[in-house]
Design a protein around this motif. Structure first.
Motif, mmCIF file in Angstrom:
data_model
loop_
_atom_site.group_PDB
_atom_site.id
_atom_site.type_symbol
_atom_site.label_atom_id
_atom_site.label_comp_id
_atom_site.label_asym_id
_atom_site.label_seq_id
_atom_site.Cartn_x
_atom_site.Cartn_y
_atom_site.Cartn_z
ATOM 1 N N LEU A 122 -5.106 2.052 -14.847
ATOM 2 C CA LEU A 122 -3.994 2.439 -13.998
ATOM 3 C C LEU A 122 -3.207 3.555 -14.652
ATOM 4 O O LEU A 122 -2.855 3.487 -15.811
ATOM 5 C CB LEU A 122 -3.113 1.207 -13.780
ATOM 6 N N THR A 126 -0.015 5.286 -13.535
ATOM 7 C CA THR A 126 0.995 5.407 -12.491
ATOM 8 C C THR A 126 2.375 5.157 -13.060
ATOM 9 O O THR A 126 2.551 4.442 -14.027
ATOM 10 C CB THR A 126 0.732 4.404 -11.347
ATOM 11 N N TYR A 164 4.636 3.610 -11.486
ATOM 12 C CA TYR A 164 5.184 2.574 -10.624
ATOM 13 C C TYR A 164 6.314 1.823 -11.302
ATOM 14 O O TYR A 164 6.225 1.442 -12.453
ATOM 15 C CB TYR A 164 4.079 1.579 -10.266
ATOM 16 N N PRO A 173 8.878 -1.618 -10.763
ATOM 17 C CA PRO A 173 8.940 -2.824 -9.948
ATOM 18 C C PRO A 173 10.088 -2.801 -8.948
ATOM 19 O O PRO A 173 10.151 -3.623 -8.044
ATOM 20 C CB PRO A 173 9.150 -3.946 -10.971
ATOM 21 N N ARG A 227 7.056 3.469 -4.951
ATOM 22 C CA ARG A 227 5.622 3.631 -5.120
ATOM 23 C C ARG A 227 5.275 5.087 -5.284
ATOM 24 O O ARG A 227 4.141 5.483 -5.132
ATOM 25 C CB ARG A 227 4.862 3.055 -3.930
ATOM 26 N N VAL A 243 5.447 1.594 4.290
ATOM 27 C CA VAL A 243 4.387 0.910 5.006
ATOM 28 C C VAL A 243 4.944 0.191 6.217
ATOM 29 O O VAL A 243 4.373 0.198 7.283
ATOM 30 C CB VAL A 243 3.673 -0.075 4.078
ATOM 31 N N ASP A 244 6.062 -0.433 6.069
ATOM 32 C CA ASP A 244 6.719 -1.018 7.227
ATOM 33 C C ASP A 244 8.181 -1.206 6.865
ATOM 34 O O ASP A 244 8.639 -0.703 5.844
ATOM 35 C CB ASP A 244 6.068 -2.346 7.609
ATOM 36 N N VAL A 248 -0.050 2.555 0.162
ATOM 37 C CA VAL A 248 -0.830 2.168 -1.008
ATOM 38 C C VAL A 248 -1.477 3.385 -1.661
ATOM 39 O O VAL A 248 -1.833 3.357 -2.837
ATOM 40 C CB VAL A 248 -1.888 1.104 -0.632
ATOM 41 N N PHE A 249 -1.610 4.469 -0.903
ATOM 42 C CA PHE A 249 -2.240 5.673 -1.442
ATOM 43 C C PHE A 249 -1.272 6.498 -2.278
ATOM 44 O O PHE A 249 -1.633 7.542 -2.809
ATOM 45 C CB PHE A 249 -2.823 6.518 -0.302
ATOM 46 N N THR A 261 0.025 5.456 -5.001
ATOM 47 C CA THR A 261 -0.308 5.223 -6.391
ATOM 48 C C THR A 261 -1.408 6.195 -6.788
ATOM 49 O O THR A 261 -2.355 6.413 -6.039
ATOM 50 C CB THR A 261 -0.809 3.790 -6.595
ATOM 51 N N TYR A 294 -4.404 7.482 -9.292
ATOM 52 C CA TYR A 294 -5.400 6.846 -10.132
ATOM 53 C C TYR A 294 -6.131 7.884 -10.955
ATOM 54 O O TYR A 294 -6.416 8.962 -10.467
ATOM 55 C CB TYR A 294 -6.421 6.104 -9.264
#
Lengths: 429, 429
Positions: free
Chosen positions: B5, B7, B9, B11, B15, B47-48, B67-68, B70, B72
């Motif tokens: 990973l 990223t 990111y 918590p 994202r 996302v929502d 989700v994209f 992130t 990689y």
């Protein structure tokens, strides 16, 4: 001379041919049931106004469509290819949006492999018959080399004949003000009829994937009406829920979704469904070790998975046909390819003999593994805790209540319907 | 530790991540143009309702989706896979029905192969932005392992940045009573703008497939506005016509459609198109040797191919999105896989230097061959007779007239529009 052709084609316009062996090793086809029960409006064989059907067509191919009405001897056709036996797949609700994605995926070879010839048998309704023809025409125009037969019809006793797979997508959507019990009854009747048809005419080892909702109970009704077919062969689709749950865990953990494994959806494909974060893994580690936000896992995660379909309808203006079709592909592929070592997939399957203590004789989504032979075993290395078990019991209670609602359709006496609350997922079918 | 990973990111819910190398050998990304020209409403990364976007997001990934978002490091991620350099594909009209089929095909690997990671860049309009989000969500839920990036936007200067392929599907449909010249102008304007954007920000070797109609002239406008990109890289889609023509010849000859080869569509994607039965072959033999019904070949065949789209709309109630998407896949695959020995495929390409005597400086569908490197050569072993040539000249005349209509968009002076008759194909886009 046209090589490899085995057809009774006549230049006068007929494209209907005498039956010939379709594929190397193909089983002899049983007589179709048209002599036993009256046809409805099943079949036609014209591509458009310019092409018409010959009257003297032999009965055994009369449901073929357009270019697929020519019969081919695959064995003679191309010595360099080793053709497998044709796989025959029935799809109900074939004129609908999910099928409009799914049929092309099946035809492309991405489900059963690039060496697997396919026959597609499209089941629609009288109302949708023209649309069925349109779908069949688009399949013609796609020139998929693996797609060797397409037929269309509205009688399940015709369409399901000898099928190896039945993908049951068609179901009535709930109208405004319709009680859930009424929906269970209306759609249950469809699946009772289709179960009887499968029992009578399908391959005895047919695999059945029920997508039309309420899919768990529809699958139960279907299998109860098809005693000749092993109950283990029936599946209710919870794979879209599994896929959505994997995506949400990946999103929360900041990893790519292919890092999430062992994702179980337990129970009913409804809002009582249980996306299992106790057993799921991220990069091989328990989710709870990677995602420390327990409150999110226990509260938001499940809700987000359940509400995904509704959010999509808001965004997109219609239900999620494309990703549903992808999840059907995933569900089938999980049965025809070996499950990766240590992993599993979710499917709504018959509970009898389950090792978890879930009530017998319902269709419940559970973790499955397959050797890739079309069959599966339930996963045994599964953790359970009180939080998970309580939610599983709630979904179980719902399915037992649904079962009582449809007792008149499963041959178990009079229905008694007392559904406490409405737990349909928003906007799905 | 989460392996592989790379990223930033956090918590807390963000994202959005710092830019990191995407794939082994990926070219360094140029600065995006957001500092030079104002963004419209391009981008979002939620996302929502439950997920929100962090404010401190770095600019270079702010158009990623869910989700994209992130990032990689594919090289570090899995030593057992040999990842190719990411292929970046822009799709316009991404919220439409053709794209709804096409995007999932691109993501599945069936177009570029199972070892080719993909980035999808979805171009929509302000009006369709929510639907774009819906499409991106369904792509998330599909868990395609090859799909490594998805971004959405409404500004072609953002969406086309560094793309290797631009699939230009979006176009305005003709409203009731609209003159064809008006449609040429409205859609031409879109393709002029997109040509300029491609010229400014796309990979200099981008391949462009124009699907939005009138696609030949739209492709001409597009390439004229993108002088930095070789004109040879622009294609107008006539593959659906080719596929339909193959199917009709197979149907007439009573053979499976994979027996038909060397099928050229000449000219404009309109009713002046010329499906060529002089050069086409069935089982390696000239069509005219196999199909003796010359009247059918000369009269009905072409008409049936042209009218297919209209018949489908009658049957199906909407235009043929699924088979159009299949034909776009076929068109791309024909450029990235070697053409089978002796065969060719049709594509609307720039005529300059053509060996057939067709007018220079238009986009005309002609027979092409590829080594599979994304490029093509025109086929040279082509027969011509008076019947074929006369029809080719008619389609050429139409395209020359269309070209005069859009002179204001190609930088060739004032438009003069005198289109003799309406030759749009029924119901396509």
């Amino acid at each position: 001379m046209v090589m490899g052709l085995s057809t009774a084609y006549s230049p006068a316009g007929s494209r209907l041919v005498a039956p010939t062996p379709l594929a190397a090793g193909a089983a002899p086809r049983r007589r179709r049931r048209s002599s036993l029960r009256p046809l409805l409006a099943t079949v036609r064989c014209s591509v458009d106004g310019a092409a018409t059907v010959a009257a003297e067509a032999p009965a055994s191919r009369k449901d073929c469509f357009g270019v697929f009405c020519t019969t081919y001897d695959l064995k003679a056709e191309d010595k360099t290819r080793s053709w497998k036996k044709l796989v025959s797949i029935a799809v109900s609700g074939a004129a609908g949006m999910i099928s409009n994605h799914l049929l092309f995926k099946l035809a492309s070879g991405e489900v059963f492999g690039q060496d697997q010839p396919i026959a597609l048998k499209l089941l629609g309704s009288e109302r949708s018959f023209q649309a069925l023809e349109g779908v069949a025409m688009e399949l013609e125009d796609s020139l998929y080399p693996l797609l060797r037969e397409v037929s269309i019809g509205i009688d399940p006793y015709e369409v399901f004949e000898d099928v190896d797979w039945a993908l049951l997508i068609g179901a009535k959507p709930r109208g405004p003000g319709m009680e859930r019990a009424a929906l269970l009854d209306i759609n249950g009747q469809i699946f009772a009829d289709q179960g009887k048809a499968l029992n009578t005419v399908a391959s005895p080892n047919v695999k059945v994937v029920v997508v039309g909702n309420p899919c768990n109970t529809n699958a139960l009704i279907c299998l109860k009406n098809a005693p000749r077919i092993p109950a283990k062969n029936f599946h209710a689709l919870t794979r879209l829920d599994e896929n959505r749950a994997k995506c949400q865990l990946a999103l929360k953990a900041g990893v790519f979704y292919d890092k999430v494994s062992n994702m179980t959806i337990w129970g009913n494909h409804s809002t009582t469904q249980v996306p299992d974060f106790l057993n799921a893994k991220i990069d091989g580690r328990p989710v709870k070790e990677v995602i420390k936000d327990t409150k999110w896992l226990e509260e938001e995660f499940t809700m987000t998975v359940q509400k995904r379909g509704g959010v999509l309808i808001q965004k997109w203006g219609r239900s999620s046909a494309a990703s549903t079709a992808v999840s059907i592909v995933d569900a089938i592929r999980s049965l025809v390819t070996p499950t990766p070592e240590g992993d599993w997939f979710s499917s709504g399957v018959y509970t009898t003999g389950n090792p978890y203590g879930i009530a017998e004789d319902i269709v419940f989504s559970m973790p499955c593994r397959s050797k890739g032979d079309g069959d599966y075993e339930l996963a045994s290395d599964v953790l359970m805790d009180d939080f998970l078990w309580e939610r599983i019991k709630k979904s179980e209670a719902e399915l037992l209540a649904e079962k009582k609602c449809v007792a008149h359709l499963t041959g178990e006496g009079n229905a008694f319907c007392d559904l406490p609350e409405d737990t349909m997922l928003p906007g799905e079918m």
